[in-house]
Design a protein around this motif. Structure first.
Motif, mmCIF file in Angstrom:
data_model
loop_
_atom_site.group_PDB
_atom_site.id
_atom_site.type_symbol
_atom_site.label_atom_id
_atom_site.label_comp_id
_atom_site.label_asym_id
_atom_site.label_seq_id
_atom_site.Cartn_x
_atom_site.Cartn_y
_atom_site.Cartn_z
ATOM 1 N N GLY A 14 42.730 43.922 30.910
ATOM 2 C CA GLY A 14 41.802 43.552 29.911
ATOM 3 C C GLY A 14 42.346 42.562 29.369
ATOM 4 O O GLY A 14 41.418 41.652 29.507
ATOM 5 N N PHE A 15 43.644 42.172 29.002
ATOM 6 C CA PHE A 15 43.644 40.945 28.657
ATOM 7 C C PHE A 15 43.782 39.410 29.590
ATOM 8 O O PHE A 15 43.257 38.335 29.016
ATOM 9 N N ALA A 16 43.772 39.619 30.595
ATOM 10 C CA ALA A 16 44.866 38.890 31.392
ATOM 11 C C ALA A 16 43.069 38.552 32.009
ATOM 12 O O ALA A 16 43.153 37.603 31.825
ATOM 13 N N MET A 17 42.349 39.123 32.099
ATOM 14 C CA MET A 17 40.806 39.290 32.382
ATOM 15 C C MET A 17 40.161 38.571 31.086
ATOM 16 O O MET A 17 39.036 37.551 31.542
ATOM 17 N N VAL A 94 30.608 47.814 33.991
ATOM 18 C CA VAL A 94 32.159 47.423 34.910
ATOM 19 C C VAL A 94 33.337 48.619 35.115
ATOM 20 O O VAL A 94 33.580 48.131 33.772
ATOM 21 N N SER A 95 33.805 48.925 35.768
ATOM 22 C CA SER A 95 35.002 49.805 35.567
ATOM 23 C C SER A 95 35.994 49.466 36.704
ATOM 24 O O SER A 95 36.002 48.954 37.741
ATOM 25 N N VAL A 96 37.478 49.442 35.851
ATOM 26 C CA VAL A 96 38.952 48.666 36.421
ATOM 27 C C VAL A 96 39.331 49.972 36.638
ATOM 28 O O VAL A 96 41.435 49.641 36.733
ATOM 29 N N ALA A 97 39.535 51.475 36.152
ATOM 30 C CA ALA A 97 40.215 52.381 36.355
ATOM 31 C C ALA A 97 40.159 53.141 37.503
ATOM 32 O O ALA A 97 39.387 53.561 38.241
ATOM 33 N N THR A 122 47.388 44.147 41.218
ATOM 34 C CA THR A 122 48.365 43.501 39.641
ATOM 35 C C THR A 122 48.321 41.701 40.175
ATOM 36 O O THR A 122 48.140 41.189 39.220
ATOM 37 N N PRO A 123 48.124 41.370 41.072
ATOM 38 C CA PRO A 123 47.561 39.766 40.984
ATOM 39 C C PRO A 123 47.014 39.522 40.411
ATOM 40 O O PRO A 123 46.559 37.845 39.535
ATOM 41 N N ALA A 124 46.072 40.482 40.277
ATOM 42 C CA ALA A 124 44.785 39.567 39.540
ATOM 43 C C ALA A 124 45.386 39.321 37.628
ATOM 44 O O ALA A 124 44.263 38.579 37.122
ATOM 45 N N ALA A 125 46.218 39.388 37.317
ATOM 46 C CA ALA A 125 47.413 39.088 35.775
ATOM 47 C C ALA A 125 47.381 37.817 35.631
ATOM 48 O O ALA A 125 47.173 37.942 34.658
ATOM 49 N N ILE A 126 47.374 37.592 36.469
ATOM 50 C CA ILE A 126 47.693 35.747 36.899
ATOM 51 C C ILE A 126 46.948 34.628 37.637
ATOM 52 O O ILE A 126 46.663 33.690 38.161
ATOM 53 N N GLY A 127 44.725 35.825 37.419
ATOM 54 C CA GLY A 127 43.858 35.406 38.403
ATOM 55 C C GLY A 127 44.410 35.092 40.005
ATOM 56 O O GLY A 127 43.319 33.558 40.423
ATOM 57 N N LYS A 128 45.566 35.612 40.680
ATOM 58 C CA LYS A 128 45.335 35.556 42.298
ATOM 59 C C LYS A 128 45.201 37.048 42.991
ATOM 60 O O LYS A 128 45.576 37.652 43.827
ATOM 61 N N GLY A 129 44.452 38.063 41.878
ATOM 62 C CA GLY A 129 44.072 39.155 42.159
ATOM 63 C C GLY A 129 42.829 38.974 43.274
ATOM 64 O O GLY A 129 43.023 37.577 43.878
ATOM 65 N N THR A 153 37.359 35.329 38.099
ATOM 66 C CA THR A 153 38.418 34.195 37.141
ATOM 67 C C THR A 153 39.555 34.848 37.417
ATOM 68 O O THR A 153 40.663 34.729 37.035
ATOM 69 N N SER A 154 39.222 36.449 37.941
ATOM 70 C CA SER A 154 40.976 37.258 38.047
ATOM 71 C C SER A 154 41.472 37.036 39.528
ATOM 72 O O SER A 154 42.269 37.430 39.587
ATOM 73 N N GLY A 155 40.965 36.661 40.835
ATOM 74 C CA GLY A 155 40.863 36.200 42.062
ATOM 75 C C GLY A 155 39.887 36.049 43.102
ATOM 76 O O GLY A 155 38.991 35.825 42.854
ATOM 77 N N ALA A 156 39.858 36.386 44.004
ATOM 78 C CA ALA A 156 38.869 36.911 45.061
ATOM 79 C C ALA A 156 38.576 38.545 44.763
ATOM 80 O O ALA A 156 38.520 38.936 44.445
#
Length: 271
Positions: A14-17, A94-97, A122-129, A153-156
């Protein structure tokens, strides 16, 4: 409709997003309300300038969010959702669970609720998810596009039209980073076995995988063409690929692994 967002749960994902939205300028701090019961996590979110409260009852009475992104653990979802029923007529949820179906949301929020289910990795945490979405029929196209803007903003971002495909997505991109991490482990150990010092072996393995992935992502050529470009006839790469590709060894192993993950995802969804 005002582009206000409520983020429910501000742990690592959540914080990364949240940080991705603000860093990209997709949202301003004043457009985001965070609901996070853990003091330290709530304070971390507030440090970015957003409004952060401990529970849903502390959200402004006149708040009309366009999106409510729920980033809490699956096992507490049933306890969390009822507090947001008052937004179900106007907001897109929107659910990410993992493992939480659209039907579960509709049961807790009402059959008319607009729901987008996502599977990030997990790479979404650095914007590469890699984030894959499925939406129910209540989601308007314009709202789906806005959610995609947030997710990018978190990836593709990709979408599937059939929710049952989410289990296959979980097996490929959801669990996929672990497969790559294990390949890095294996390549590192092979380098050590060949006599290379461990710290150097780790660097060789990680940077090789990182560079190859970046090249594949940026190139107009297919992975098959890129592989062929690296492989000189009767050269070192060809010798290695004869082992990996002989009798389709790697293809069969990866297919078997993905199938195992797929079947387990289906089993977990029935629990």
């Amino acid at each position: 409709m005002a582009e206000n967002v409520v983020l429910v749960g501000c742990g690592n994902m959540g914080f990364a997003m949240l940080k991705g939205w603000l860093d990209a300028g997709v949202l301003k701090p004043g457009q985001v309300h965070v609901v996070e019961p853990t003091d330290a996590l709530r304070e971390r979110a507030a440090g970015l300038g957003v409004e952060a409260v401990a529970n849903a009852s502390r959200l402004p009475a006149d708040l009309a969010p366009r999106v409510i992104l729920v980033a809490v653990k699956p096992q507490v979802m049933g306890d969390v959702l009822p507090a947001y029923q008052r937004f179900a007529r106007t907001a897109t949820f929107v659910s990410v669970a993992a493992g939480i179906t659209v039907a579960f949301f509709e049961k807790n929020l009402g059959k008319d609720a607009a729901i987008i289910r996502t599977i990030p990795n997990t790479p979404a945490a650095i914007g590469k998810g890699m984030i894959v979405t499925y939406r129910n029929s209540n989601v308007e196209d314009e709202d789906a596009r806005f959610v995609n803007t947030l997710l990018k903003t978190s990836g593709a971002v990709a979408s599937v039209a059939d929710e049952s495909l989410i289990d296959a997505v979980t097996a490929v991109s959801g669990s996929g980073p672990a497969y790559v991490f294990h390949f890095i482990e294996c390549l590192t150990e092979a380098a050590v076995a060949a006599g290379i010092e461990r710290s150097t072996a780790e660097l060789l393995a990680m940077q090789t995988v990182y560079g190859a992935g970046a090249l594949a992502a940026s190139s107009k050529d297919t992975p098959t063409t890129l592989r062929e470009q690296v492989t000189s006839p009767n050269g070192t790469t060809a010798a290695a690929l004869n082992v990996l590709m002989g009798e389709n060894r790697m293809q069969k192993l990866v297919t078997e692994a993905v199938d195992a993950a797929h079947q387990r995802a289906i089993e977990l969804g029935k629990v």
